[in-house]
Design a protein around this motif. Structure first.
Motif, short mmCIF file in Angstrom:
data_model
loop_
_atom_site.label_atom_id
_atom_site.label_comp_id
_atom_site.label_asym_id
_atom_site.label_seq_id
_atom_site.Cartn_x
_atom_site.Cartn_y
_atom_site.Cartn_z
N ALA A 50 112.55 2.51 40.28
CA ALA A 50 112.35 3.59 41.24
C ALA A 50 112.80 3.16 42.64
O ALA A 50 112.84 1.97 42.98
CB ALA A 50 110.88 3.99 41.26
N ASP A 51 113.13 4.14 43.45
CA ASP A 51 113.63 3.91 44.81
C ASP A 51 112.50 3.45 45.72
O ASP A 51 111.39 4.01 45.70
CB ASP A 51 114.24 5.22 45.33
CG ASP A 51 114.97 5.03 46.64
OD1 ASP A 51 115.16 3.87 47.05
OD2 ASP A 51 115.36 6.05 47.25
N LEU A 52 112.77 2.43 46.54
CA LEU A 52 111.77 1.93 47.50
C LEU A 52 112.13 2.26 48.94
O LEU A 52 111.38 1.92 49.86
CB LEU A 52 111.64 0.41 47.35
CG LEU A 52 110.73 -0.09 46.22
CD1 LEU A 52 110.89 -1.59 46.02
CD2 LEU A 52 109.28 0.24 46.53
N THR A 53 113.28 2.93 49.15
CA THR A 53 113.66 3.26 50.52
C THR A 53 112.93 4.51 50.98
O THR A 53 112.51 5.36 50.17
CB THR A 53 115.18 3.48 50.63
OG1 THR A 53 115.57 4.54 49.77
CG2 THR A 53 115.92 2.21 50.24
N ASN A 54 112.80 4.61 52.30
CA ASN A 54 112.06 5.71 52.89
C ASN A 54 113.04 6.79 53.36
O ASN A 54 113.98 6.50 54.10
CB ASN A 54 111.24 5.20 54.08
CG ASN A 54 110.14 6.16 54.49
OD1 ASN A 54 110.35 7.36 54.51
ND2 ASN A 54 108.99 5.61 54.84
N ASN A 61 108.13 0.82 62.26
CA ASN A 61 107.18 -0.14 61.68
C ASN A 61 107.49 -0.48 60.23
O ASN A 61 106.97 -1.45 59.69
CB ASN A 61 105.76 0.40 61.78
CG ASN A 61 105.58 1.70 61.02
OD1 ASN A 61 106.48 2.54 61.02
ND2 ASN A 61 104.42 1.86 60.40
N LEU A 62 108.36 0.34 59.58
CA LEU A 62 108.73 0.09 58.18
C LEU A 62 110.19 -0.33 58.05
O LEU A 62 110.72 -0.41 56.95
CB LEU A 62 108.48 1.35 57.34
CG LEU A 62 107.02 1.77 57.19
CD1 LEU A 62 106.92 3.07 56.38
CD2 LEU A 62 106.21 0.67 56.51
N THR A 63 110.82 -0.60 59.17
CA THR A 63 112.23 -1.02 59.17
C THR A 63 112.28 -2.55 59.29
O THR A 63 111.84 -3.12 60.29
CB THR A 63 112.99 -0.37 60.33
OG1 THR A 63 112.88 1.05 60.24
CG2 THR A 63 114.46 -0.77 60.29
N ARG A 71 116.64 -2.09 55.62
CA ARG A 71 116.41 -0.68 55.31
C ARG A 71 115.11 -0.21 55.95
O ARG A 71 114.31 -1.01 56.46
CB ARG A 71 116.27 -0.46 53.79
CG ARG A 71 117.56 -0.55 53.00
CD ARG A 71 118.41 0.69 53.16
NE ARG A 71 119.49 0.71 52.20
CZ ARG A 71 120.62 0.06 52.31
NH1 ARG A 71 120.83 -0.73 53.36
NH2 ARG A 71 121.57 0.15 51.39
N VAL A 72 114.93 1.12 55.91
CA VAL A 72 113.62 1.70 56.19
C VAL A 72 112.93 1.81 54.84
O VAL A 72 113.38 2.55 53.97
CB VAL A 72 113.73 3.07 56.87
CG1 VAL A 72 112.34 3.61 57.19
CG2 VAL A 72 114.56 2.97 58.14
N VAL A 97 120.17 -3.19 46.41
CA VAL A 97 118.93 -2.73 47.01
C VAL A 97 117.77 -2.98 46.04
O VAL A 97 117.84 -2.58 44.87
CB VAL A 97 119.00 -1.22 47.35
CG1 VAL A 97 117.68 -0.74 47.93
CG2 VAL A 97 120.15 -0.96 48.31
N PRO A 98 116.73 -3.68 46.48
CA PRO A 98 115.57 -3.92 45.60
C PRO A 98 114.95 -2.59 45.14
O PRO A 98 114.92 -1.61 45.90
CB PRO A 98 114.61 -4.71 46.49
CG PRO A 98 115.47 -5.34 47.53
CD PRO A 98 116.56 -4.34 47.78
#
Length: 367
Positions: A50-54, A61-63, A71-72, A97-98
């Motif tokens: 599943a995708d972990l990017t926002n 704060n998540l970048t 990534r964000v 991308v993880p």
């Protein structure tokens, strides 16, 4: 065959043997094969990535950078690291991308909805349509019966109408009992069962078996008597007689003696108090309806004037080369003795029901 609780699915192994695997019983196997293609080494657990990017890029704060990818992210860096150490976050190759392992056995899935949109209703042009007001699709009843019973079980439909549940139960190798109060419904059920291939054995309880029973039915309810009499000669009643004016039509007999041209003869039924006027009225009805043949069914023996009036209507000359009386009189007693209307080759007014496998040794009952 699956056990009755349906709590397992079959899994084909490399040793070419079928084994029980209850792990993924709640999910559609096709869905599993399509979306959970990965299997964890050691545990055998199926998972997807599943995708972990926002999707919200305005989250300072998540970048951050993780495994060389800036990534964000959906999670904080601390939570991401913790998941990575547990083996839940994987990077398929350097620079990719993880992504997150999402295990199938942790997913609840989507519950079956109470709206089954994949089953179309019985529309006006549906091949299984019988003209019964509350007819349900056979696929619907098959699904319900499959979900709630096993082969050999007894299915009871106490308000079975035109018999869709009965037909579905027969097809699925269930025993069955169908109950209905009207002879309109009983007649349709008999017609459907007799047109199965092969027709199953069944027993009807509660309809007239002789002349005295027919007389009793006519006294009790003239409409039920009319429906029963029409089906007794094998054809289709005309509408709901209680809801409209008497048109002089109680049923139809369909036939085809010309290519691609379906014709119908008119059936009129009287349970008592008949006279020559009834024969004359039937003559007017077949003229009005542009029909070639009329069949008059009565309880009593016809009088001589009635027979003479019928004879005066003459004959219908079929393109097949045979003449048929335009008005034919049948008594209930004669019908019990095997007499039938004399019309060109009969055809069913609707498509035959689908064929059904024969259920050996199962005699069904219909009340």
């Amino acid at each position: 065959r699956l056990p009755s609780n349906h709590d397992v699915i079959l899994k084909y192994t490399m040793s070419e043997k079928w084994t029980w695997n209850p792990q993924y019983a709640e999910h559609d196997p096709k869905y599993v094969d399509s979306f959970y293609r990965y299997v964890e080494t050691g545990t055998g657990r199926k998972y997807q990535l599943a995708d972990l990017t926002n999707p919200n890029i305005d989250r300072p704060n998540l970048t951050y950078e993780f495994l060389g990818i800036n990534r964000v992210w959906r999670w904080t860096k601390e939570r991401m690291q913790e998941a990575y150490e547990k083996g839940l976050v994987v990077q398929s190759k350097p620079g990719s991308v993880p992504r997150l392992k999402r295990y199938l056995d942790e997913q609840e899935g989507t519950p079956i909805d109470d709206l089954w949109e994949d089953i179309p209703p019985v529309q006006s042009q549906a091949s299984e349509r019988l003209g019964y007001a509350t007819q349900k699709p056979e696929a619907l009843l098959e699904r319900i019966i499959q979900a709630s019973s096993d082969e050999g079980d007894i299915v009871l439909d106490p308000f079975c109408g035109c018999g869709t549940a009965v037909v579905a139960a027969q097809r699925l190798n269930r025993k069955w009992i169908g109950i209905d109060i009207t002879h309109l419904a009983i007649g349709l059920m008999k017609w459907r069962l007799k047109n199965m291939s092969p027709p199953p054995p069944f027993k009807v309880v509660g309809e007239p078996q002789d002349l005295s029973g027919a007389i009793e039915l006519a006294k009790h309810d003239k409409y039920q008597f009319q429906w029963w009499a029409v089906h007794k000669i094998g054809d289709q009643p005309y509408g709901d007689k209680k809801k409209g004016a008497d048109t002089g039509i109680d049923g139809y007999l369909y036939y085809m003696d010309e290519k691609d041209k379906i014709k119908k003869s008119i059936i009129s039924v009287k349970g008592g108090g008949t006279s020559v006027k009834d024969i004359r009225d039937l003559g007017h009805v077949i003229d009005r309806e542009k029909s070639d043949i009329g069949v008059f069914i009565l309880l009593e023996k016809p009088t001589r004037p009635m027979l003479e009036e019928a004879a005066m209507k003459g004959f219908y000359h079929s393109p097949l080369g045979k003449d048929y009386p335009r008005i034919q009189i049948l008594t209930i007693e004669g019908i019990f003795q095997g007499k039938t209307p004399d019309i060109p080759p009969w055809i069913a007014p609707i498509t035959k029901p689908p064929s059904v496998k024969k259920a050996q040794g199962k005699t069904a009952k219909m009340l």
